[in-house]
Design a protein around this motif. Structure first.
Motif, PDB file in Angstrom:
ATOM      1  N   ASP A 114       0.834  -1.197   0.000  1.00 44.51           N
ATOM      2  CA  ASP A 114       0.000   0.000   0.000  1.00 44.51           C
ATOM      3  C   ASP A 114       0.879   1.262   0.000  1.00 44.51           C
ATOM      4  N   ALA A 115       2.011   1.231   0.756  1.00 47.15           N
ATOM      5  CA  ALA A 115       2.943   2.367   0.761  1.00 47.15           C
ATOM      6  C   ALA A 115       3.564   2.559  -0.614  1.00 47.15           C
ATOM      7  N   LEU A 116       3.880   1.446  -1.298  1.00 42.38           N
ATOM      8  CA  LEU A 116       4.459   1.548  -2.633  1.00 42.38           C
ATOM      9  C   LEU A 116       3.461   2.177  -3.607  1.00 42.38           C
ATOM     10  N   VAL A 117       2.184   1.879  -3.425  1.00 43.96           N
ATOM     11  CA  VAL A 117       1.167   2.511  -4.267  1.00 43.96           C
ATOM     12  C   VAL A 117       1.215   4.026  -4.098  1.00 43.96           C
ATOM     13  N   ARG A 118       1.308   4.470  -2.855  1.00 46.12           N
ATOM     14  CA  ARG A 118       1.362   5.918  -2.624  1.00 46.12           C
ATOM     15  C   ARG A 118       2.646   6.541  -3.188  1.00 46.12           C
ATOM     16  N   ILE A 119       3.738   5.780  -3.136  1.00 42.46           N
ATOM     17  CA  ILE A 119       4.985   6.254  -3.756  1.00 42.46           C
ATOM     18  C   ILE A 119       4.792   6.420  -5.260  1.00 42.46           C
ATOM     19  N   ALA A 120       4.193   5.383  -5.886  1.00 42.05           N
ATOM     20  CA  ALA A 120       3.960   5.445  -7.330  1.00 42.05           C
ATOM     21  C   ALA A 120       3.041   6.607  -7.681  1.00 42.05           C
ATOM     22  N   GLN A 121       2.042   6.861  -6.846  1.00 39.51           N
ATOM     23  CA  GLN A 121       1.130   7.972  -7.118  1.00 39.51           C
ATOM     24  C   GLN A 121       1.847   9.327  -7.010  1.00 39.51           C
ATOM     25  N   ALA A 122       2.779   9.434  -6.067  1.00 41.39           N
ATOM     26  CA  ALA A 122       3.559  10.680  -5.940  1.00 41.39           C
ATOM     27  C   ALA A 122       4.440  10.875  -7.166  1.00 41.39           C
ATOM     28  N   VAL A 123       5.074   9.792  -7.620  1.00 38.99           N
ATOM     29  CA  VAL A 123       5.909   9.890  -8.819  1.00 38.99           C
ATOM     30  C   VAL A 123       5.040  10.192 -10.032  1.00 38.99           C
ATOM     31  N   ALA A 124       3.816   9.620 -10.066  1.00 37.01           N
ATOM     32  CA  ALA A 124       2.903   9.897 -11.178  1.00 37.01           C
ATOM     33  C   ALA A 124       2.566  11.383 -11.232  1.00 37.01           C
ATOM     34  N   TYR A 125       2.396  11.999 -10.066  1.00 33.39           N
ATOM     35  CA  TYR A 125       2.147  13.448 -10.018  1.00 33.39           C
ATOM     36  C   TYR A 125       3.329  14.210 -10.631  1.00 33.39           C
ATOM     37  N   ALA A 126       4.524  13.790 -10.262  1.00 37.31           N
ATOM     38  CA  ALA A 126       5.716  14.455 -10.813  1.00 37.31           C
ATOM     39  C   ALA A 126       5.768  14.299 -12.331  1.00 37.31           C
ATOM     40  N   HIS A 127       5.402  13.107 -12.819  1.00 38.54           N
ATOM     41  CA  HIS A 127       5.403  12.892 -14.276  1.00 38.54           C
ATOM     42  C   HIS A 127       4.401  13.817 -14.958  1.00 38.54           C
ATOM     43  N   ARG A 128       3.263  14.006 -14.326  1.00 42.45           N
ATOM     44  CA  ARG A 128       2.279  14.925 -14.920  1.00 42.45           C
ATOM     45  C   ARG A 128       2.811  16.357 -14.949  1.00 42.45           C
ATOM     46  N   GLU A 129       3.688  16.673 -13.988  1.00 39.35           N
ATOM     47  CA  GLU A 129       4.301  18.001 -13.937  1.00 39.35           C
ATOM     48  C   GLU A 129       5.534  18.096 -14.834  1.00 39.35           C
ATOM     49  N   GLY A 130       5.841  17.015 -15.559  1.00 42.45           N
ATOM     50  CA  GLY A 130       6.971  17.029 -16.482  1.00 42.45           C
ATOM     51  C   GLY A 130       8.299  16.731 -15.831  1.00 42.45           C
ATOM     52  N   ILE A 131       8.332  16.112 -14.658  1.00 36.47           N
ATOM     53  CA  ILE A 131       9.556  15.854 -13.919  1.00 36.47           C
ATOM     54  C   ILE A 131       9.780  14.335 -13.822  1.00 36.47           C
ATOM     55  N   VAL A 132      11.008  13.887 -14.047  1.00 32.28           N
ATOM     56  CA  VAL A 132      11.390  12.485 -13.787  1.00 32.28           C
ATOM     57  C   VAL A 132      12.438  12.490 -12.678  1.00 32.28           C
ATOM     58  N   HIS A 133      12.355  11.529 -11.779  1.00 36.77           N
ATOM     59  CA  HIS A 133      13.197  11.498 -10.585  1.00 36.77           C
ATOM     60  C   HIS A 133      14.600  10.993 -10.886  1.00 36.77           C
ATOM     61  N   ARG A 134      14.727   9.857 -11.540  1.00 32.54           N
ATOM     62  CA  ARG A 134      15.959   9.243 -12.011  1.00 32.54           C
ATOM     63  C   ARG A 134      16.828   8.616 -10.910  1.00 32.54           C
ATOM     64  N   ASP A 135      16.356   8.608  -9.675  1.00 32.55           N
ATOM     65  CA  ASP A 135      17.147   7.930  -8.637  1.00 32.55           C
ATOM     66  C   ASP A 135      16.221   7.308  -7.585  1.00 32.55           C
ATOM     67  N   LEU A 136      15.160   6.660  -8.069  1.00 37.07           N
ATOM     68  CA  LEU A 136      14.222   6.011  -7.147  1.00 37.07           C
ATOM     69  C   LEU A 136      14.840   4.716  -6.627  1.00 37.07           C
TER      70      LEU A 136
END
Length: 793
Positions: A114-136
């Motif tokens: 369930d925590a990983l789902v929330r992590i993925a959702q946070a990263v999904a928000y960043a992707h919508r904002e045009g940002i990639v993390h690159r060090d997950l």
């Protein structure tokens, strides 16, 4: 207020905000990097990118600035907790062979997912904002003390539009090696990075790269280890060269992993970028769908567990009901039908209580079915519910097939097929096996299958099975007849029942080795006898038959039984032999009499006597003339046993009356058919009331050839009923360990005697092979005759 963490580029310290009086975390660029334009640019980019991501799963940036010594800084909320990597390690340390268990801190596999789902959702928000993390990676994911989950360290983040690096930076990167900074630091963590990042293909970095890293974190959660374990440059080359070990291999020896979750991980970690999820949002959606399904599954499993907990109570209710019914039957044997209600009332109470328990069991079984189907409404593919229902319908299918309930059998088979997930495949193939030994060996075995034709089960030839012994011969489910032939031996009819996924091996109760079917020598079985080999038979179980016993499979030892009832001609020979022996008085006492009850005035003898005292059919004392080939009647049980004793003395063979269940086996064969000819109650097949166009009458014993059993015995359904050997008991003859015990009635016993079969003046419904009747030993009836039997080794 102290150091929190330190890395290659900077450090994080705990600080106090003097204006708002709060504690924050401050990230500072290391002093040695204050003169590096690249380091300063990257640091400021991290602060700006992080500050621009306003999401509960991304730590908030409050301010930024520069110290007097040139160090850049920005402040953010301090997260108190632990890394996601520490959580994963704890979960796997607590797991056992039976599955994942709750860790000491309270974390479970389900909670981590369930925590990983929330992590993925946070990263999904960043992707919508045009940002990639690159060090997950697990070390960059924090779980707070209050349950919050945060994606940290956006130092390598970039905007998706930034597809190329500066020419200088590109020139500094070695072809085929990981991207490095101007100062030689590696960009990314090899254990979790995608191949395009390990190869330094900057133009390919995008949301799919983060998706790969999320898949790698899921891989770690599933298996307890990172996808790659090497370090240094070798780790990058490993990532670039080949995929990690398959999940099943990496997780070997651990808990069974959900196939759907494994599939999500494998898709996310595809080496081909276009084969992955397009962004973290798509992956998060699949994870949410899995969790929703998992929640429904947990709810459904809880229903199944509650429902299955009721099974012992249902079994107990049925057992108590059966015990009370048996007790009532046993007590009824001591009560005569004419006795007052007061003596019967306690027995009725037992029957009523048994019926009440049976109803309660039926209601609880209905609730059980409702519960199982309710679980399937939550999770339509729940294996545990399907398995329970499949077992239930398999048992019902067996009952229906053994009870010759065709419509019910078809319904239960369809329901079993609907719920089976492969465990009952062999059963549903509707095959069984046959093992057959004969004495002597080497007999030719011809197989016939019973097929219904015009309401009769007719044996149709299948073919030769070869010489005996035969072992594990696979046959379709069905009723069969084997004709066994050997030189110098009588031909033997041997019915067998091949049931679903069962083995007919002829092994007696309590024994493992099959008994050979004995092939009698020529002349050992008379032309007027039918040979019934040793083996199993289904008895009882016919609710339409009078006083039918409960259905039961029992072993009956080999015996021979009269092919037909004893005829007037045969009985005359007995009486006249008594006369010739000087026992005329005994002969007169044994002569058939016209009245139903012996001892009454105005009895009329059925046979006449000539001047020498010999008995004959020519007398006209009776209203109608008797035929020589009619079955004899109007005699009592003692007369029948006297004839059997006389025949035994005359032939040297151990003749007696047939046992009640011996006769039932002789009529029904191995398949528990309802009539000797099959399962259809057709009156024209037997001498019964409806088969006469005019006044009903006994007929010659050969008049109805269709009234023939699988062993070749005639007249077991009509003409006259047969006296049997035992006393009539409501619970039936003694069966010990599923094996029939022959227990003759004592001659002086006042108890009723068992009577079996249909009669010329009775309807076809009273001719069912499981029907049971009783008669006083001294009563004479026009509907009752007898036939003889003898045991064979």
């Amino acid at each position: 207020m102290g150091l929190i963490a330190s890395g290659a580029s900077g450090e994080v310290r705990r600080v106090r905000d003097l204006h708002l009086r709060r504690v924050l975390a401050m990230k500072l660029l290391h002093f040695e990097h204050v003169d590096s334009p690249r380091r300063r640019t990257r640091f400021l980019a991290e602060a700006e990118i992080t500050a621009g991501l306003q999401h509960p799963g991304i730590v908030a940036v409050h301010d930024r600035g520069e110290l007097a010594d040139g160090r850049l800084w920005f402040t953010m909320k301090e997260v108190r907790g632990r890394t996601f990597g520490a959580v994963i390690d704890e979960i796997h340390a607590a797991k056992g062979a039976g599955g994942f268990r709750e860790a000491p801190s309270g974390w479970t596999f389900r909670r981590a997912l369930d925590a990983l789902v929330r992590i993925a959702q946070a990263v999904a928000y960043a992707h919508r904002e045009g940002i990639v993390h690159r060090d997950l990676k697990p070390a960059n994911l924090m779980v707070g003390e209050l349950g919050e989950v945060l994606v940290m360290d956006w130092g390598l983040a970039r905007r998706s539009a930034e597809s190329t690096e500066s020419a200088a930076g590109a020139a500094e990167r070695l072809e085929g090696e990981p991207e490095r900074t101007h100062d030689g630091d590696v960009l990314g963590t090899p254990a979790y990075m995608p191949p395009e990042q390990a190869l330094g293909q900057l133009h390919l970095h995008g949301p799919e790269s983060d998706v790969y890293a999320l898949g790698a974190i899921l891989y770690h959660l599933l298996t307890g280890r990172p996808p790659y374990r090497a370090s240094g440059l070798h780790a990058f080359r490993q990532v670039a060269a080949a995929p990690p070990a398959p999940i099943a291999e990496a997780a070997r020896g651990g808990p069974q992993l959900p196939a759907d979750l494994v599939a999500i991980c494998e898709r996310a970690m595809q080496r081909a970028i276009e084969a992955r999820y397009p962004d973290a949002g798509a992956m998060a959606a699949d994870l949410v769908a899995f969790l929703d399904g998992a929640r429904r599954r947990e709810q459904a499993l809880a229903i199944v567990a509650r429902t299955r907990a009721e099974e012992p109570a249902i079994v107990d209710l049925r057992a108590r009901a059966e015990s009370l019914r048996e007790e009532a039957i046993a007590r009824l044997t001591s009560v005569q039908a004419f006795e007052p209600v007061e003596r019967k009332r306690p027995i009725w109470a037992l029957e009523d209580e048994a019926a009440c328990l049976g109803r309660e069991a039926a209601l609880r079984e209905t609730e059980w079915l409702t519960g199982m189907h309710g679980a399937l409404s939550l999770d339509p593919e729940l294996p545990e519910a399907h398995a329970a229902l499949a077992d239930h319908y398999r048992a019902r299918l067996i009952e229906a097939e053994r009870g010759h309930q065709g419509e019910e059998a078809a319904r239960f088979e369809a329901l079993l097929r609907a719920h089976d997930r492969g465990r009952h495949a062999a059963f549903l193939r509707a095959e069984g096996a046959l093992t057959l030994l004969t004495d002597p060996a080497g007999a030719r075995a011809t197989l016939y299958r019973y097929v219904e034709r015009d309401r009769r089960l007719v044996p149709e030839e299948v073919g030769e099975l070869g010489p005996t012994p035969l072992f594990q011969v696979r046959l379709p489910r069905g009723s069969y007849l084997l004709i066994l032939r050997a030189k110098g031996r009588a031909e033997v009819r041997y019915p067998v029942l091949i049931e679903r996924d069962e083995h007919w091996d002829g092994a007696p109760p309590g024994e493992r080795a099959p008994w050979p079917i004995r092939l009698p020598a020529l002349g050992e079985i008379g032309a007027d006898e039918a040979y019934v080999p040793a083996g199993y038979a289904w008895i009882g179980g016919d609710p339409e038959a009078t006083d039918s016993l409960p259905r039961r499979r029992i072993w009956v030892d080999a015996f021979a039984i009269g092919r037909s009832p004893v005829t007037n001609r045969e009985y005359l020979a007995f009486l006249n032999d008594l006369v010739a022996q000087g026992r005329a008085e005994r002969a007169v006492a044994s002569c058939p009499r016209s009245l139903g009850v012996s001892g009454e005035a105005e009895e009329r003898r059925a046979f006449a006597q000539d001047a020498s005292g010999a008995f004959l059919l020519a007398g006209d004392e009776m209203d109608a003339r008797w035929e020589a080939d009619w079955p004899v009647a109007l005699l009592d049980w003692h007369d029948a046993t006297a004839y059997a004793r006389w025949l035994a003395e005359a032939t040297g063979r151990a003749y007696r009356l047939p046992g009640e269940l011996e006769r039932e086996k002789a009529a029904r064969g191995a398949d528990g058919r309802l009539y000797p000819w099959g399962n259809g109650g057709e009156a024209t097949f037997a001498c019964v009331l409806e088969s006469h166009a005019r006044r009903p009458s006994r007929l010659p014993v050969s008049a109805h050839p269709c009234d023939e059993s699988p062993y070749g015995a005639l007249g077991l359904a009509g003409n006259v009923r047969d006296y049997c050997l035992e006393e009539w008991r409501r619970q039936g003859p003694e069966v010990a360990g599923d094996r029939l015990v022959i227990a003759p009635a004592a001659a002086e016993s006042p108890a009723f005697r068992s009577v079996r079969g249909g009669a010329w003046i009775s309807p076809i419904t009273l001719a069912r092979a499981a029907g049971r009747f009783g008669n006083r030993a001294s009563d004479r009836r026009a509907t009752i005759g007898f036939r003889v039997a003898r045991p064979l080794r």
